[in-house]
Design a protein around this motif. Structure first.
Motif, PDB file in Angstrom:
ATOM      1  N   ALA A   1      16.114  -1.007  11.381  1.00  0.00           N
ATOM      2  CA  ALA A   1      15.905  -0.061  10.296  1.00  0.00           C
ATOM      3  C   ALA A   1      15.003   1.081  10.763  1.00  0.00           C
ATOM      4  O   ALA A   1      14.106   0.889  11.576  1.00  0.00           O
ATOM      5  CB  ALA A   1      15.271  -0.763   9.097  1.00  0.00           C
ATOM      6  N   ALA A   2      15.259   2.285  10.225  1.00  0.00           N
ATOM      7  CA  ALA A   2      14.440   3.435  10.579  1.00  0.00           C
ATOM      8  C   ALA A   2      14.297   4.321   9.352  1.00  0.00           C
ATOM      9  O   ALA A   2      15.084   4.212   8.405  1.00  0.00           O
ATOM     10  CB  ALA A   2      15.088   4.221  11.723  1.00  0.00           C
ATOM     11  N   MET A   3      13.283   5.192   9.362  1.00  0.00           N
ATOM     12  CA  MET A   3      13.120   6.095   8.232  1.00  0.00           C
ATOM     13  C   MET A   3      12.593   7.435   8.691  1.00  0.00           C
ATOM     14  O   MET A   3      12.126   7.593   9.812  1.00  0.00           O
ATOM     15  CB  MET A   3      12.194   5.494   7.164  1.00  0.00           C
ATOM     16  N   ASP A   4      12.702   8.418   7.804  1.00  0.00           N
ATOM     17  CA  ASP A   4      12.131   9.724   8.070  1.00  0.00           C
ATOM     18  C   ASP A   4      11.617  10.268   6.744  1.00  0.00           C
ATOM     19  O   ASP A   4      12.011   9.805   5.680  1.00  0.00           O
ATOM     20  CB  ASP A   4      13.193  10.654   8.679  1.00  0.00           C
ATOM     21  N   GLY A   5      10.736  11.260   6.820  1.00  0.00           N
ATOM     22  CA  GLY A   5      10.154  11.809   5.608  1.00  0.00           C
ATOM     23  C   GLY A   5       8.759  11.268   5.385  1.00  0.00           C
ATOM     24  O   GLY A   5       8.191  10.615   6.258  1.00  0.00           O
ATOM     25  N   GLU A   6       8.204  11.556   4.208  1.00  0.00           N
ATOM     26  CA  GLU A   6       6.839  11.135   3.921  1.00  0.00           C
ATOM     27  C   GLU A   6       6.784  10.367   2.616  1.00  0.00           C
ATOM     28  O   GLU A   6       7.559  10.628   1.698  1.00  0.00           O
ATOM     29  CB  GLU A   6       5.927  12.366   3.789  1.00  0.00           C
ATOM     30  N   VAL A   7       5.893   9.409   2.571  1.00  0.00           N
ATOM     31  CA  VAL A   7       5.585   8.734   1.317  1.00  0.00           C
ATOM     32  C   VAL A   7       4.080   8.844   1.117  1.00  0.00           C
ATOM     33  O   VAL A   7       3.307   8.354   1.933  1.00  0.00           O
ATOM     34  CB  VAL A   7       6.015   7.254   1.340  1.00  0.00           C
ATOM     35  N   LEU A   8       3.675   9.545   0.043  1.00  0.00           N
ATOM     36  CA  LEU A   8       2.256   9.794  -0.186  1.00  0.00           C
ATOM     37  C   LEU A   8       1.744   8.878  -1.290  1.00  0.00           C
ATOM     38  O   LEU A   8       2.319   8.808  -2.369  1.00  0.00           O
ATOM     39  CB  LEU A   8       2.026  11.252  -0.590  1.00  0.00           C
ATOM     40  N   LEU A   9       0.656   8.197  -0.978  1.00  0.00           N
ATOM     41  CA  LEU A   9      -0.019   7.375  -1.981  1.00  0.00           C
ATOM     42  C   LEU A   9      -1.335   8.074  -2.297  1.00  0.00           C
ATOM     43  O   LEU A   9      -2.225   8.128  -1.450  1.00  0.00           O
ATOM     44  CB  LEU A   9      -0.262   5.966  -1.440  1.00  0.00           C
ATOM     45  N   ASP A  10      -1.428   8.650  -3.488  1.00  0.00           N
ATOM     46  CA  ASP A  10      -2.584   9.472  -3.863  1.00  0.00           C
ATOM     47  C   ASP A  10      -2.873  10.508  -2.785  1.00  0.00           C
ATOM     48  O   ASP A  10      -4.023  10.747  -2.417  1.00  0.00           O
ATOM     49  CB  ASP A  10      -3.821   8.591  -4.100  1.00  0.00           C
ATOM     50  N   GLY A  11      -1.826  11.081  -2.248  1.00  0.00           N
ATOM     51  CA  GLY A  11      -1.981  12.186  -1.322  1.00  0.00           C
ATOM     52  C   GLY A  11      -2.031  11.837   0.145  1.00  0.00           C
ATOM     53  O   GLY A  11      -1.904  12.707   0.993  1.00  0.00           O
ATOM     54  N   SER A  12      -2.190  10.552   0.501  1.00  0.00           N
ATOM     55  CA  SER A  12      -2.232  10.233   1.931  1.00  0.00           C
ATOM     56  C   SER A  12      -0.948   9.508   2.341  1.00  0.00           C
ATOM     57  O   SER A  12      -0.448   8.638   1.612  1.00  0.00           O
ATOM     58  CB  SER A  12      -3.463   9.381   2.246  1.00  0.00           C
TER      59      SER A  12
END
Lengths: 301, 351
Positions: free
Chosen positions: A105-116
């Motif tokens: 499995a692979a991913m791209d992009g961002e996941v922000l938790l309260d901005g980080s």
């Protein structure tokens, strides 16, 4: 953050296996909610906003999710709806880094938790998963542990310390709406409960480490209507404590429990994406996209 | 009956001196043919084929069971007369070969077996479980080669493991250090070489039965992989681990070959596994049964009987411990993974 737990904490968690019941006999019908005790080395308190920006996911060479951007606001319930195989669950697993556990499995992009960014170099996957809890489709309490130890298992597994385990167990089970049913059976194995109770036990287990976000992957699909109703009540009660993201195939359920809604769709041999997102009332009342209208009115999927 | 008489007719007319084996073989074939014809006549072709095959399969089963039953019965008949309570309390101290088999006993052999197998278990259980965890829980690229290696090891002739210890430890080191002489601990090492793959394979099977959902649940709570294995996977599989350990013991308790040039055998009590030759039940049998005197042979059979009962009871314990898992497995095939513990539990509660 999770590493500063006192070294004796895991052992202490195991030594209370007999499951002492706090004296509740004199308390009248309404059980006063118990404040959860402080955790040592747990996540920061309160619900958190989680936001995906242009997230993509692959299994091997197969792109299953493309360009998904979604804000899941703090203290709200966000429902992910859509037909099978459109990447809802994959998206959910991106949010707490469970996706990367699958080989290839692979991913791209961002996941922000309260901005980080949770995929940033400063974050460890274990830390992320302590802050973002998850409830699975099939109830999966640990069969070798008692009800009480199941609730406390998160502390042991993530090395979080707690000064008052008894009240933590009580508070977590109350929040999951299970306390009244199991308070006399805390020493029994977790697998001895009914399916709906097991699922609420899993919710209590996730809540015990006081996460900022709780992900639910079709939590009611293996349950009967009564248990489903209890879980939905639980979700409504948890709204203020924790951000909830729920994947569901049941449109009525999404309508009942959620504040915001995102509709996922995947074409044949093309990756999943979000067709439309917005307040639940708008998605179900007057959606912008014709496909959303077709889906929520049950014309396909 | 008719086939027997038919056969007698054929044999007496056509041949003489084929022997009883040929007689029974031909009689059996003739019986099947006649049975087929008789059923065909009364019930038709389908029933005739069905019944003939049933008879053939049943008789094949009986044929296979004959050696097993006769081994057990033979040991029972030969060993029981020589088996006295004294067997469990006395050694061969001061017992002359000419005395009857009921004199003296095998306590030294029983103690030796318990010590050797116990130490072997202490060595190989952690190693075997760790290897099984590595094979099942890690994502290493080495897994394939390690699996081939353990499979090859479990197929290795057990005398080779004894030879291995003899050649690598006893021959070069025995002169300088008493521990590396012929003694119990060397036997334990040789046994653990064959025991480890046995335990590893049975534990691996049990670990594979632990539902993947439990591992995911542990990881989703913020646990490391190692902690999930330690706190979730191994406790869930604990009954299976016990079964694996007992099967390992049961198999090793009967091994003779690795002991021949490690424990060496001894007629008196030697409770110290670190020094001096030590007896064990298989060696006791091996040494006595080769001797010419009738009483010695009887002693050997008494030892064989004790060993057989010991191994049988270990297998019985393993079956009882393993029952929970087999039941859980049956349930899991139909329902979701959560049923594992709950169903077992309900079954116990129900009167």
């Amino acid at each position: 953050m999770t590493d500063v737990a006192s070294p004796s904490a895991p052992d202490a968690a195991m030594s209370h296996a007999d499951g002492k019941t706090p004296p509740t006999a004199e308390i009248p019908v309404v059980v006063a909610p118990v404040r959860a005790p402080e955790l040592i080395g747990g996540p920061p308190p309160g619900a958190a906003t989680i936001e995906a920006i242009d997230a993509c996911a692959w299994f091997g060479d197969h792109l299953v999710l493309e360009g998904v951007s979604l804000v899941m606001p703090a203290g709200q319930v966000t429902a992910l709806i859509g037909p099978s195989g459109c990447g809802k669950s994959t998206f959910l697993r991106l949010l707490n880094r469970m996706h990367e556990l699958i080989p290839g499995a692979a991913m791209d992009g961002e996941v922000l938790l309260d901005g980080s960014d949770i995929y940033g170099s400063k974050m460890r996957a274990q830390q992320v998963r302590t802050r973002i809890g998850m409830v699975f489709q099939k109830p999966n309490p640990f069969p070798a542990m008692s009800v009480r130890d199941n609730v406390l298992s998160g502390l042991k597994l993530a090395r979080i310390g707690c000064s008052d385990k008894d009240s933590l167990v009580e508070a977590s089970l109350q929040r999951a709406g299970l306390w009244k049913e199991v308070r006399d059976r805390l020493g029994q194995p977790g697998g001895a409960l009914s399916g709906g109770q097991q699922q609420r036990l899993c919710i209590a287990r996730s809540l015990a480490v006081s996460p900022n976000v709780l992900l639910m992957d079709e939590p009611c699909s293996a349950l009967d209507p009564t248990s489903t109703r209890r879980i939905e009540e639980t979700i409504a009660e948890l709204r203020d404590l924790v951000t909830i993201v729920i994947v569901t195939h049941n449109m009525q359920q999404a309508y009942r429990v959620s504040d915001t809604c995102a509709f996922f769709l995947a074409g044949e041999n093309s990756p999943g994406f979000i067709v439309e997102q917005g307040p639940t009332s708008k998605i179900f009342g007057s959606p912008d996209d014709a496909r959303t209208l077709d889906y929520v009115e049950g014309r396909f999927g | 009956m008719s086939s027997l008489s038919l056969c007698w007719l054929i044999f007496s007319v056509l041949t003489d001196g084929v022997g009883w084996f040929g007689f029974f073989l031909v009689a059996y074939v003739a019986f099947l043919v006649l049975f087929y014809i008789a059923t065909y006549d009364r019930l038709g072709r389908l029933a005739a084929v069905d019944r003939t095959v049933t008879v053939a399969v049943t008789s094949a089963m009986i044929l296979v069971a004959i050696p097993l039953v006769s081994v057990v019965a033979y040991v029972l008949v030969k060993g029981l007369p020589a088996l006295r309570p004294g067997f469990f309390t006395h050694t061969q101290r001061g017992v002359l070969p000419s005395e009857p088999a009921s004199a003296g006993g095998g306590l030294h052999a029983i103690v030796g077996t318990i010590e050797q197998v116990g130490i072997a278990l202490l060595i190989s259980l952690p190693l075997g479980v760790m290897t099984a965890v590595f094979l099942n829980e890690s994502r290493s690229k080495l897994r394939r080669s390690v699996r081939i290696f353990t499979d090859a090891m479990s197929g290795m002739p057990s005398i080779v493991s004894g030879l291995f210890i003899y050649a690598t430890l006893i021959i070069p080191l025995a002169r300088d250090n008493a521990i590396f002489g012929f003694d119990g601990i060397m036997a334990s090492l040789a046994l653990s070489v064959t025991m480890m793959p046995t335990i590893c394979r049975s534990v691996e099977v049990v670990l594979r039965l632990v539902p993947a959902g439990l591992r995911e649940a542990g990881l989703a709570l913020g646990s490391s992989r190692a902690r999930v294995v330690w706190s979730v996977v191994l406790p869930t599989a604990s009954s299976g681990l016990a079964t694996g350990a007992i099967l390992g013991i049961a198999r090793e308790a009967g091994e003779t070959a690795p002991l021949l040039f490690t424990a060496f055998g001894y007629n008196l009590m030697n409770a110290n596994p670190l020094k001096g030759p030590q007896e064990s039940l298989p060696l006791f049998i091996y040494r006595f049964i080769r001797q010419p005197l009738e009483s010695s042979i009887q002693r050997g059979f008494a030892g064989a009987l004790v060993l057989m009962v010991l191994i049988l009871s270990l297998f019985a314990i393993a079956r009882i411990l393993g029952r929970d898992r087999t039941r859980a497995r049956r349930v899991r095939r139909f329902g979701p993974a959560r049923a594992v513990a709950s169903v077992v539990h309900h079954d116990r509660e129900r009167p």
